[in-house]
Design a protein around this motif. Structure first.
Motif, mmCIF file in Angstrom:
data_model
loop_
_atom_site.group_PDB
_atom_site.id
_atom_site.type_symbol
_atom_site.label_atom_id
_atom_site.label_comp_id
_atom_site.label_asym_id
_atom_site.label_seq_id
_atom_site.Cartn_x
_atom_site.Cartn_y
_atom_site.Cartn_z
ATOM 1 N N ASN A 89 16.999 5.473 -9.353
ATOM 2 C CA ASN A 89 15.902 5.962 -8.532
ATOM 3 C C ASN A 89 15.741 5.063 -7.310
ATOM 4 O O ASN A 89 14.835 4.252 -7.261
ATOM 5 N N THR A 90 16.639 5.189 -6.341
ATOM 6 C CA THR A 90 16.535 4.419 -5.108
ATOM 7 C C THR A 90 15.399 4.999 -4.282
ATOM 8 O O THR A 90 15.442 6.153 -3.885
ATOM 9 N N ALA A 91 14.361 4.188 -4.032
ATOM 10 C CA ALA A 91 13.164 4.686 -3.359
ATOM 11 C C ALA A 91 13.091 4.281 -1.893
ATOM 12 O O ALA A 91 12.696 5.085 -1.055
ATOM 13 N N SER A 92 13.466 3.042 -1.572
ATOM 14 C CA SER A 92 13.347 2.590 -0.193
ATOM 15 C C SER A 92 14.219 1.359 0.050
ATOM 16 O O SER A 92 14.715 0.738 -0.887
ATOM 17 N N SER A 140 28.555 6.589 -0.410
ATOM 18 C CA SER A 140 29.141 5.551 -1.238
ATOM 19 C C SER A 140 29.871 6.197 -2.404
ATOM 20 O O SER A 140 29.615 7.356 -2.746
ATOM 21 N N SER A 141 30.752 5.441 -3.048
ATOM 22 C CA SER A 141 31.377 5.948 -4.270
ATOM 23 C C SER A 141 30.475 5.684 -5.478
ATOM 24 O O SER A 141 30.753 6.162 -6.571
ATOM 25 N N ASP A 142 29.392 4.944 -5.301
ATOM 26 C CA ASP A 142 28.393 4.704 -6.341
ATOM 27 C C ASP A 142 27.302 5.772 -6.212
ATOM 28 O O ASP A 142 26.675 5.905 -5.170
ATOM 29 N N THR A 143 27.076 6.537 -7.267
ATOM 30 C CA THR A 143 26.094 7.626 -7.195
ATOM 31 C C THR A 143 24.660 7.130 -7.058
ATOM 32 O O THR A 143 23.760 7.913 -6.803
ATOM 33 N N ALA A 144 24.432 5.825 -7.199
ATOM 34 C CA ALA A 144 23.091 5.278 -6.972
ATOM 35 C C ALA A 144 22.716 5.335 -5.493
ATOM 36 O O ALA A 144 21.534 5.271 -5.151
ATOM 37 N N ARG A 172 14.586 0.014 -6.120
ATOM 38 C CA ARG A 172 15.050 1.088 -6.997
ATOM 39 C C ARG A 172 14.674 0.742 -8.414
ATOM 40 O O ARG A 172 13.738 -0.019 -8.627
ATOM 41 N N ASP A 173 15.362 1.277 -9.400
ATOM 42 C CA ASP A 173 15.049 0.951 -10.794
ATOM 43 C C ASP A 173 15.047 -0.550 -11.002
ATOM 44 O O ASP A 173 14.227 -1.085 -11.735
ATOM 45 N N SER A 174 15.991 -1.206 -10.348
ATOM 46 C CA SER A 174 16.039 -2.663 -10.336
ATOM 47 C C SER A 174 16.114 -3.095 -8.877
ATOM 48 O O SER A 174 16.624 -2.371 -8.034
ATOM 49 N N LEU A 209 13.220 -5.468 12.349
ATOM 50 C CA LEU A 209 12.697 -5.250 11.006
ATOM 51 C C LEU A 209 12.625 -3.746 10.750
ATOM 52 O O LEU A 209 12.113 -3.003 11.584
ATOM 53 N N ASN A 210 13.140 -3.302 9.592
ATOM 54 C CA ASN A 210 13.188 -1.873 9.267
ATOM 55 C C ASN A 210 12.649 -1.592 7.875
ATOM 56 O O ASN A 210 12.827 -2.401 6.957
ATOM 57 N N TYR A 211 12.040 -0.421 7.747
ATOM 58 C CA TYR A 211 11.668 0.123 6.449
ATOM 59 C C TYR A 211 12.209 1.550 6.398
ATOM 60 O O TYR A 211 11.896 2.362 7.268
ATOM 61 N N ASP A 212 13.042 1.855 5.404
ATOM 62 C CA ASP A 212 13.613 3.186 5.233
ATOM 63 C C ASP A 212 13.129 3.775 3.914
ATOM 64 O O ASP A 212 13.275 3.146 2.860
ATOM 65 N N HIS A 213 12.574 4.967 3.971
ATOM 66 C CA HIS A 213 12.109 5.676 2.779
ATOM 67 C C HIS A 213 13.112 6.771 2.429
ATOM 68 O O HIS A 213 13.416 7.631 3.255
ATOM 69 N N VAL A 214 13.651 6.725 1.218
ATOM 70 C CA VAL A 214 14.598 7.743 0.759
ATOM 71 C C VAL A 214 13.800 8.991 0.403
ATOM 72 O O VAL A 214 12.963 8.967 -0.499
#
Length: 154
Positions: free
Chosen positions: A41-44, A137-141, A69-71, A26-31
């Motif tokens: 706004n990718t947060a975690s 990624s090629s997606d800027t998100a 993130r935003d969604s 199990l992992n939690y990653d904070h951006v």
């Protein structure tokens, strides 16, 4: 020649006498860092996966991930890690291994990541991880997002 050596090392890890261990991870990653050109706004990232670790310090894992993130976005991911053969340090009776790895989140535009970290051997069946990842990624998100994470394996 490099590919032949890499293939031989991987096949050696898959040998019949390499009875490894299967565990939950199990992992939690904070951006903590993202470029100013990011489109969301990718947060975690929260991940749950199964990890198979060979006795020779090679591990493969895969499972489900949730991007906050935003969604909200869910996806699957896979990865591999190579742990140090012996602990690099000890804190009391707790051994600490270092690792490097590479993984991929199967989002709209794939986001792959190199990772480095430490694994703390809390007890014979539980491990605690501290990681640093950089998403590409090629997606800027997701592109150029750096994340620090904690994980628990049991």
């Amino acid at each position: 020649m490099r590919y032949a050596i890499a293939a031989a090392l991987i096949l050696n890890s898959f040998s019949a006498n390499a009875a490894g261990t299967l565990s939950t991870l199990l992992n939690y990653d904070h951006v903590f860092s993202k470029p100013s050109t990011a489109t969301s706004n990718t947060a975690s990232i929260i991940s749950g996966s199964m990890e198979y670790t060979f006795p020779r310090s090679l591990a493969f894992y895969g499972g489900a991930s949730f991007f906050l993130r935003d969604s909200f976005e869910s996806t699957i991911h896979v990865g591999a890690r190579f742990y140090s053969t012996n602990p690099v340090a000890k804190i009391g009776n707790i051994p600490i291994w270092s690792f490097i790895g590479l993984g991929n989140y199967f989002v709209t535009e794939n986001a792959y990541y190199p990772e480095v970290g430490f694994r703390f051997g809390v007890n014979p069946i539980s491990r605690f991880d501290v990681t640093l990842k950089v998403l590409n990624s090629s997606d800027t998100a997701y592109d150029n997002h750096a994340a620090v994470g904690v994980g628990f394996s049991f």
